[in-house]
Write an enzyme that holds these catalytic residues in place. Structure first.
Site, PDB file in Angstrom:
ATOM      1  N   ARG A   4       0.653  -1.171   0.028  1.00 49.00           N
ATOM      2  CA  ARG A   4       0.091  -0.115  -0.138  1.00 49.00           C
ATOM      3  C   ARG A   4       0.920   0.804  -0.087  1.00 49.00           C
ATOM      4  O   ARG A   4       0.863   2.429  -0.069  1.00 49.00           O
ATOM      5  CB  ARG A   4      -0.529   0.178   1.454  1.00 49.00           C
ATOM      6  CG  ARG A   4      -2.106  -0.875   0.867  1.00 49.00           C
ATOM      7  CD  ARG A   4      -3.328  -0.763   2.179  1.00 49.00           C
ATOM      8  NE  ARG A   4      -3.012  -1.582   3.400  1.00 49.00           N
ATOM      9  CZ  ARG A   4      -3.606  -1.549   4.641  1.00 49.00           C
ATOM     10  NH1 ARG A   4      -3.790   0.082   4.354  1.00 49.00           N
ATOM     11  NH2 ARG A   4      -3.150  -1.670   5.213  1.00 49.00           N
ATOM     12  N   GLY A  11       4.822 -15.529   6.913  1.00 50.96           N
ATOM     13  CA  GLY A  11       4.045 -15.893   7.718  1.00 50.96           C
ATOM     14  C   GLY A  11       5.125 -15.354   9.247  1.00 50.96           C
ATOM     15  O   GLY A  11       5.984 -15.785   9.235  1.00 50.96           O
ATOM     16  N   ASN A  43      28.438  38.241  14.484  1.00 46.77           N
ATOM     17  CA  ASN A  43      28.440  38.601  14.180  1.00 46.77           C
ATOM     18  C   ASN A  43      27.606  38.852  12.261  1.00 46.77           C
ATOM     19  O   ASN A  43      28.555  38.621  11.329  1.00 46.77           O
ATOM     20  CB  ASN A  43      27.568  40.613  13.824  1.00 46.77           C
ATOM     21  CG  ASN A  43      26.202  40.711  13.480  1.00 46.77           C
ATOM     22  OD1 ASN A  43      25.001  40.272  14.108  1.00 46.77           O
ATOM     23  ND2 ASN A  43      25.987  41.337  12.388  1.00 46.77           N
TER      24      ASN A  43
HETATM   25  C1  UD1 Z   1       0.355  -9.096  13.241  1.00 46.86           C
HETATM   26  C2  UD1 Z   1      -0.019 -10.425  14.190  1.00 46.86           C
HETATM   27  C3  UD1 Z   1      -1.276 -10.219  14.994  1.00 46.86           C
HETATM   28  C4  UD1 Z   1      -1.147  -7.940  15.563  1.00 46.86           C
HETATM   29  C5  UD1 Z   1      -0.477  -7.419  14.357  1.00 46.86           C
HETATM   30  C6  UD1 Z   1      -0.344  -6.176  14.933  1.00 46.86           C
HETATM   31  C7  UD1 Z   1       0.727 -12.007  13.074  1.00 46.86           C
HETATM   32  C8  UD1 Z   1      -0.406 -14.007  13.077  1.00 46.86           C
HETATM   33  N1  UD1 Z   1      -0.211 -11.260  13.416  1.00 46.86           N
HETATM   34  O1  UD1 Z   1      -1.038  -8.582  12.374  1.00 46.86           O
HETATM   35  O2  UD1 Z   1      -2.079 -10.815  15.528  1.00 46.86           O
HETATM   36  O3  UD1 Z   1      -2.134  -7.551  15.961  1.00 46.86           O
HETATM   37  O4  UD1 Z   1       0.294  -7.866  14.152  1.00 46.86           O
HETATM   38  O5  UD1 Z   1       0.279  -5.553  14.224  1.00 46.86           O
HETATM   39  O6  UD1 Z   1       1.205 -12.339  13.401  1.00 46.86           O
HETATM   40  N2  UD1 Z   1       6.413 -10.186   7.986  1.00 46.86           N
HETATM   41  C9  UD1 Z   1       7.422 -10.586   7.601  1.00 46.86           C
HETATM   42  N3  UD1 Z   1       6.791 -12.027   6.723  1.00 46.86           N
HETATM   43  C10 UD1 Z   1       6.124 -12.524   7.229  1.00 46.86           C
HETATM   44  C11 UD1 Z   1       4.949 -11.830   7.555  1.00 46.86           C
HETATM   45  C12 UD1 Z   1       5.392 -10.210   8.512  1.00 46.86           C
HETATM   46  O7  UD1 Z   1       8.662 -10.613   8.340  1.00 46.86           O
HETATM   47  O8  UD1 Z   1       6.735 -13.973   6.302  1.00 46.86           O
HETATM   48  C13 UD1 Z   1       6.732  -8.569   9.454  1.00 46.86           C
HETATM   49  C14 UD1 Z   1       5.801  -7.363   8.423  1.00 46.86           C
HETATM   50  O9  UD1 Z   1       6.781  -6.974   7.596  1.00 46.86           O
HETATM   51  C15 UD1 Z   1       5.502  -6.350   9.236  1.00 46.86           C
HETATM   52  C16 UD1 Z   1       5.290  -7.588  10.491  1.00 46.86           C
HETATM   53  O10 UD1 Z   1       5.898  -8.811   9.920  1.00 46.86           O
HETATM   54  O11 UD1 Z   1       6.427  -5.659   9.548  1.00 46.86           O
HETATM   55  C17 UD1 Z   1       3.970  -7.888  10.811  1.00 46.86           C
HETATM   56  O12 UD1 Z   1       3.038  -8.520   9.039  1.00 46.86           O
HETATM   57  P1  UD1 Z   1       1.547  -8.338   9.130  1.00 46.86           P
HETATM   58  O13 UD1 Z   1       1.231  -9.361   7.904  1.00 46.86           O
HETATM   59  O14 UD1 Z   1       0.908  -6.930   9.102  1.00 46.86           O
HETATM   60  O15 UD1 Z   1       0.772  -9.013  10.288  1.00 46.86           O
HETATM   61  P2  UD1 Z   1      -1.264  -8.328  10.753  1.00 46.86           P
HETATM   62  O16 UD1 Z   1      -1.741  -9.273   9.815  1.00 46.86           O
HETATM   63  O17 UD1 Z   1      -0.601  -7.065  10.859  1.00 46.86           O
END
Ligand code: UD1
Ligand code: CA
Length: 430
Positions: A20, A81, A347
Site C-alpha cells: 500500500r 508468515g 555577527n
Molecule cells: C500481526 C499479528 C496480529 C497483530 C498485528 C499487530 C500475526 C499472525 N498476526 O498481524 O495478531 O494484531 O500483527 O500489528 O503475527 N512479516 C515478515 N515476514 C512475514 C510476514 C510478516 O517479516 O512472512 C513482518 C511484516 O513486514 C510486518 C510484521 O511482520 O512488519 C507484521 O506482519 P503483518 O502481515 O502486517 O501482520 P498482521 O497481519 O498485521
C-alpha cells in the site's frame, strides 16, 4: 535505565513489502525526520542488539544496516508468515540463553520506556512468554487476545480466523513479544499453517506455550499510538505528526517556548535548553544540540549535526547544516551556514553564504569564523577559509583567503559618484 544489552536480544520483523505504500522502496526504509522507520525501532531498542529479518528490498535494508554494526540481518526469501520470519533467526540465536524480544520494523512510535517496562514486567513475573496487548474501541484487523477463565492469555486468534464472538474482543495483539529463548525456541519448528491465510503465525506460540504449561503473561500498553504500524503514506504522515507533537510537548515541559506547535517541526533527536524560543515555521531535522536562551526562527531550517550554544539568534530564512555556533552569536537573516565553526559574539550579516561545496571535486570544505568577527551583508565565504578573531568583512565581499585578526577585508569596487547625473539624464537642465 536498566541495561538489558547482554541478557536480551531482539528480532525485528521487516520482510514485508508494504504494497500500500506504492513504492520501489521497502516499507521499513520510508522515513520520518530523514530516518527510516526501521531506524526509529532500532533506536528505541537502545543497547539491545537486534536481528533484522528482511525480505523485500533485502539488499537496500542490508545497505542501510551498515550504519549499525551491532545489528545482524537474516533473509526471509518468501514471506510465509510472522512465525516463519522468526524461524529464520534460529541459526543466529543458536545457544543464546536469555530473553528474545520480537517486534515489527514498521512501528516507529514505540518508545524505549515501553520496551524497558515490558522486559521488566516479563522478568519480574518470571514469564516464559509475555505478549503486549492494547485495548482498541475498533479492534478490526488485529489479532484478538483470548483470555481463559483465570483471565490468563490463552491464545491469539487472527481477524480472518475469528468467530463472531471473538471478533467482539477489544483487547488486541500489539505484535510485541518477549520469550524465554531456551524454552520457547522449539515452538518455531512446531508451527503449522492450517489457517485462513495459510501462513505460519507467530501468534500460535501462545497456545503452544500454554500446551507446555509454560508461564504466559499479558502486558497492556498505555498509549496505543506506540504500536501504530505504517502501511500507507497517509499513516506515515500521521506517525510523523504524532512523533513531532510528542517531542514538542516534551520540549515545552522542559522549559522551551514553542510559539506555534502546529507549524513547528523538531526531530526527537534534537535537544533544546530552557528559555529558548522557537518561532513558527521552523524545521529542525536530525541530531542537533541547541542551548539555553536562544531564539530560533521564524522560518529557520536546521539540517542536522548543529551544535548551538546559549544566547544565540538564528533568524528567518537561515539554513544551518553541520555547524557549531558559540554563545551570543547572531545569524539573523537569509544565510546559509554549512560545515562551519563560528565563535562567540560573532555577527553574521544578512545574506551571508558559506560556499562549502566544490561541485568539481565534490569536496565539502570548512569555514572557520573566530570570536568577535563581523561579516557584512551579502558576503560569500569560499571555503576552506578562516576569519580570525575580530576580523571584519565589508558587505558584498567574496572572501577566498584567510583574514588576519583585527583586519578589515573587503573585495568590492570603490564607490564612484557622478555629480548631477540624474538631472542631466532627465534633461531638465536649467
Ligand atoms: C500481526 C499479528 C496480529 C497483530 C498485528 C499487530 C500475526 C499472525 N498476526 O498481524 O495478531 O494484531 O500483527 O500489528 O503475527 N512479516 C515478515 N515476514 C512475514 C510476514 C510478516 O517479516 O512472512 C513482518 C511484516 O513486514 C510486518 C510484521 O511482520 O512488519 C507484521 O506482519 P503483518 O502481515 O502486517 O501482520 P498482521 O497481519 O498485521
Ligand atoms: Ca498478514
Amino acid at each position: 535505565m536498566v541495561d538489558y544489552g547482554k541478557e536480551v536480544k531482539a528480532v525485528v520483523l521487516a520482510a514485508g513489502k508494504g504494497t500500500r505504500m506504492k513504492s520501489n522502496k521497502p516499507k521499513v526504509l520510508h522515513e520520518i525526520f530523514s530516518k527510516p522507520l526501521l531506524g526509529w525501532v532500532i533506536r528505541a531498542l537502545e543497547s539491545i542488539n537486534p536481528i533484522i529479518v528482511a525480505g523485500h528490498g533485502f539488499e537496500d535494508v542490508k545497505k542501510y544496516l551498515e550504519n549499525y554494526p551491532d545489528c545482524s540481518i537474516v533473509e526471509q526469501k518468501e514471506q510465509l508468515g510472522t512465525g516463519h520470519a522468526v524461524k529464520m533467526c534460529l541459526g543466529e540465536l543458536k545457544g543464546f540463553r536469555g530473553d528474545v524480544l520480537i517486534l515489527c520494523g514498521d512501528t516507529p512510535l514505540i518508545t524505549k520506556e515501553t520496551i524497558q517496562n515490558f522486559i521488566k514486567y516479563h522478568k519480574d513475573n518470571n514469564s516464559d512468554l509475555t505478549v503486549m496487548s492494547a485495548i482498541f474501541d475498533n479492534p478490526f484487523g488485529y489479532g484478538r487476545i483470548v483470555r481463559n477463565a483465570q483471565n490468563c492469555v490463552d491464545r491469539i486468534v487472527e481477524e480472518k480466523d475469528a468467530k463472531e464472538s471473538e471478533k467482539s474482543i477489544k483487547e488486541v495483539n500489539a505484535g510485541i513479544y518477549c520469550l524465554n529463548w531456551e524454552k520457547m525456541q522449539s515452538a518455531f519448528n512446531d508451527l503449522k499453517n492450517d489457517n485462513a491465510q495459510k501462513e505460519y503465525y507467530l501468534t500460535d506460540i501462545i497456545a503452544w506455550a500454554n500446551s507446555k504449561n509454560y508461564k504466559v503473561n499479558g502486558f497492556v500498553i498505555e498509549d496505543n499510538n506506540e504500536i501504530f504500524g505504517i502501511n500507507s503514506r497517509e499513516q506515515l504522515a500521521i506517525a510523523a505528526s504524532v512523533m513531532n507533537k510528542r517531542h514538542l510537548r516534551f520540549l515545552m515541559q522542559e522549559g522551551v517556548t514553542i510559539i506555534d506547535p502546529d507549524c513547528t517541526h523538531i526531530s526527537p533527536e534534537t535537544t533544546i535548553g530552557k528559555d529558548t524560543v522557537i518561532y513558527p515555521s521552523t524545521y529542525i531535522n536530525g541530531k542537533n544540540e541547541i542551548g539555553e536562551n536562544c531564539k530560533i526562527g521564524p522560518m529557520s531550517h536546521l539540517r542536522g549535526n548543529c551544535k548551538i550554544a546559549d544566547f544565540v539568534k538564528i533568524g528567518n530564512f537561515v539554513e544551518l547544516k553541520n555547524a557549531q555556533v558559540k554563545s551570543h552569536t547572531n545569524v539573523c537573516h537569509l544565510s546559509y551556514v554549512g560545515d562551519t565553526e563560528i565563535g562567540e559574539n560573532v555577527n553574521v550579516g544578512a545574506g551571508t553564504i558559506t560556499a562549502n561545496y566544490n561541485s568539481i571535486t565534490k569536496a565539502k570544505n570548512k569555514t572557520i569564523i573566530k570570536d568577535g568577527a563581523s561579516i557584512g551583508s551579502n558576503t560569500v565565504l569560499v571555503a576552506p577559509v578562516t576569519l580570525n578573531e575580530n576580523a571584519f568583512v565589508g558587505a558584498l565581499s567574496v572572501i577566498t583567503k584567510d583574514v588576519e585578526k583585527n583586519s578589515l577585508a573587503i573585495t568590492r569596487n570603490e564607490q564612484k559618484e557622478y555629480k548631477g547625473w540624474v538631472t542631466k539624464k532627465k534633461g531638465i537642465v536649467k
